[in-house]
Write a protein that holds these residues in place. Structure first.
Motif, PDB file in Angstrom:
ATOM      1  N   ALA A  30       1.020  -1.088   0.089  1.00 41.84           N
ATOM      2  CA  ALA A  30       0.041   0.042   0.033  1.00 41.84           C
ATOM      3  C   ALA A  30       0.802   1.121   0.158  1.00 41.84           C
ATOM      4  CB  ALA A  30      -0.898   0.083   1.278  1.00 41.84           C
ATOM      5  N   VAL A  31       0.709   1.999  -0.894  1.00 42.75           N
ATOM      6  CA  VAL A  31       1.612   3.425  -1.336  1.00 42.75           C
ATOM      7  C   VAL A  31       0.518   4.554  -1.121  1.00 42.75           C
ATOM      8  CG1 VAL A  31       3.105   2.010  -2.304  1.00 42.75           C
ATOM      9  CG2 VAL A  31       1.488   3.224  -3.468  1.00 42.75           C
ATOM     10  N   MET A  32       1.333   5.723  -0.886  1.00 41.60           N
ATOM     11  CA  MET A  32       0.489   6.797  -0.943  1.00 41.60           C
ATOM     12  C   MET A  32       0.420   7.359  -2.456  1.00 41.60           C
ATOM     13  SD  MET A  32       2.320   9.582   1.969  1.00 41.60           S
ATOM     14  CE  MET A  32       1.389  10.012   3.125  1.00 41.60           C
ATOM     15  N   ASP A  33      -0.672   7.810  -2.612  1.00 41.95           N
ATOM     16  CA  ASP A  33      -1.056   8.430  -4.184  1.00 41.95           C
ATOM     17  C   ASP A  33       0.142   9.280  -4.526  1.00 41.95           C
ATOM     18  OD1 ASP A  33      -2.124   8.914  -6.440  1.00 41.95           O
ATOM     19  OD2 ASP A  33      -3.989  10.116  -5.797  1.00 41.95           O
ATOM     20  N   GLY A  34       0.512   9.028  -5.887  1.00 43.42           N
ATOM     21  CA  GLY A  34       1.739   9.970  -6.343  1.00 43.42           C
ATOM     22  C   GLY A  34       1.962   9.254  -7.777  1.00 43.42           C
ATOM     23  N   ASP A  35       3.157   9.358  -8.339  1.00 42.74           N
ATOM     24  CA  ASP A  35       3.640   9.032  -9.597  1.00 42.74           C
ATOM     25  C   ASP A  35       3.953   7.650  -9.608  1.00 42.74           C
ATOM     26  OD1 ASP A  35       4.494   9.558 -12.141  1.00 42.74           O
ATOM     27  OD2 ASP A  35       6.548   9.512 -11.498  1.00 42.74           O
ATOM     28  N   TRP A  36       2.950   6.816  -9.852  1.00 42.22           N
ATOM     29  CA  TRP A  36       2.997   5.325  -9.793  1.00 42.22           C
ATOM     30  C   TRP A  36       2.340   4.871 -11.296  1.00 42.22           C
ATOM     31  CZ3 TRP A  36       5.722   3.315  -6.312  1.00 42.22           C
ATOM     32  CH2 TRP A  36       5.882   3.799  -4.998  1.00 42.22           C
ATOM     33  N   ARG A  37       3.264   5.294 -12.136  1.00 46.08           N
ATOM     34  CA  ARG A  37       2.962   4.731 -13.566  1.00 46.08           C
ATOM     35  C   ARG A  37       3.033   3.171 -13.550  1.00 46.08           C
ATOM     36  NH1 ARG A  37       6.954   8.685 -14.671  1.00 46.08           N
ATOM     37  NH2 ARG A  37       8.050   6.854 -13.814  1.00 46.08           N
ATOM     38  N   ARG A  38       2.376   2.467 -14.685  1.00 48.19           N
ATOM     39  CA  ARG A  38       2.277   1.253 -14.887  1.00 48.19           C
ATOM     40  C   ARG A  38       3.742   0.281 -14.573  1.00 48.19           C
ATOM     41  NH1 ARG A  38      -1.773  -2.341 -16.811  1.00 48.19           N
ATOM     42  NH2 ARG A  38      -2.779  -0.341 -17.650  1.00 48.19           N
ATOM     43  N   GLU A  39       4.681   1.155 -15.281  1.00 45.79           N
ATOM     44  CA  GLU A  39       5.978   0.358 -15.420  1.00 45.79           C
ATOM     45  C   GLU A  39       6.502   0.259 -14.006  1.00 45.79           C
ATOM     46  OE1 GLU A  39       6.638   4.473 -17.165  1.00 45.79           O
ATOM     47  OE2 GLU A  39       5.168   2.991 -17.391  1.00 45.79           O
ATOM     48  N   VAL A  40       6.412   1.423 -13.500  1.00 37.72           N
ATOM     49  CA  VAL A  40       6.892   1.612 -11.896  1.00 37.72           C
ATOM     50  C   VAL A  40       6.358   0.558 -11.049  1.00 37.72           C
ATOM     51  CG1 VAL A  40       7.210   2.864  -9.912  1.00 37.72           C
ATOM     52  CG2 VAL A  40       7.467   3.978 -12.069  1.00 37.72           C
ATOM     53  N   ARG A  41       4.849   0.411 -11.240  1.00 40.22           N
ATOM     54  CA  ARG A  41       4.268  -0.648 -10.320  1.00 40.22           C
ATOM     55  C   ARG A  41       4.756  -1.910 -10.499  1.00 40.22           C
ATOM     56  NH1 ARG A  41      -1.908   1.116 -10.011  1.00 40.22           N
ATOM     57  NH2 ARG A  41      -1.919   3.493 -10.010  1.00 40.22           N
ATOM     58  N   ALA A  42       4.995  -2.430 -11.931  1.00 43.95           N
ATOM     59  CA  ALA A  42       5.434  -3.593 -12.376  1.00 43.95           C
ATOM     60  C   ALA A  42       6.947  -3.776 -11.928  1.00 43.95           C
ATOM     61  CB  ALA A  42       5.472  -3.810 -13.829  1.00 43.95           C
ATOM     62  N   GLU A  43       7.630  -2.938 -11.817  1.00 45.64           N
ATOM     63  CA  GLU A  43       8.919  -3.015 -11.242  1.00 45.64           C
ATOM     64  C   GLU A  43       8.924  -3.276  -9.494  1.00 45.64           C
ATOM     65  OE1 GLU A  43      13.251  -0.635 -10.443  1.00 45.64           O
ATOM     66  OE2 GLU A  43      11.593   0.163 -11.811  1.00 45.64           O
ATOM     67  N   VAL A  44       8.098  -2.564  -8.943  1.00 47.93           N
ATOM     68  CA  VAL A  44       7.909  -2.763  -7.558  1.00 47.93           C
ATOM     69  C   VAL A  44       7.579  -4.321  -7.188  1.00 47.93           C
ATOM     70  CG1 VAL A  44       6.825  -2.174  -5.297  1.00 47.93           C
ATOM     71  CG2 VAL A  44       7.563  -0.281  -6.982  1.00 47.93           C
ATOM     72  N   ILE A  45       6.511  -4.687  -7.850  1.00 46.16           N
ATOM     73  CA  ILE A  45       5.915  -5.956  -7.933  1.00 46.16           C
ATOM     74  C   ILE A  45       6.929  -7.015  -8.233  1.00 46.16           C
ATOM     75  CG2 ILE A  45       4.376  -7.729  -8.871  1.00 46.16           C
ATOM     76  CD1 ILE A  45       2.470  -5.115  -9.328  1.00 46.16           C
ATOM     77  N   GLU A  46       7.839  -6.854  -9.025  1.00 45.19           N
ATOM     78  CA  GLU A  46       8.579  -7.738  -9.640  1.00 45.19           C
ATOM     79  C   GLU A  46       9.961  -7.844  -8.633  1.00 45.19           C
ATOM     80  OE1 GLU A  46       9.755  -6.621 -13.624  1.00 45.19           O
ATOM     81  OE2 GLU A  46       7.907  -7.078 -14.227  1.00 45.19           O
TER      82      GLU A  46
END
Length: 109
Positions: A30-46
């Protein structure tokens, strides 16, 4: 009214139908709203899955591990007795000026 139990499936089969014990793990990021583009989310998950595999001494993450990435709306975090805003962190030096601009744009501030 009866409620159906929560069910998880893997490979098209319900966990309840799998004879062997499955190594199931669900991680909630769970993260604060911000600059979470699809590729950034994917990188975090990976990276989370990779770190879990390494911590468990496995060559790769299990297909039965799940990571949920949730963005909490601005103003919907609480800590220290009150609501917390990402805006108060933008001038703290935690973010680069470029990242702070992207966050402001993403949340419409």
């Amino acid at each position: 009214m009866e409620r159906e139990p929560d069910m998880m499936g893997i490979g098209g089969r319900l966990l309840a139908d799998i004879c062997q014990e499955a190594d199931v793990m669900v991680i909630d990021v769970a993260v604060m709203d911000g600059d979470w583009r699809r590729e950034v989310r994917a990188e975090v998950i990976e990276r989370v899955l990779s770190a879990l595999a390494e911590a468990c001494g496995l060559p790769e993450p299990s297909p039965t591990w799940w990571v949920n990435f949730r963005v909490i709306d601005e103003g919907s975090w609480g800590s220290g007795g009150g609501a917390v805003s990402i805006l108060s962190l933008l001038d703290s030096g935690v973010f680069t000026e470029e990242k702070a601009k992207l966050i402001r744009a993403a949340i419409g501030a």
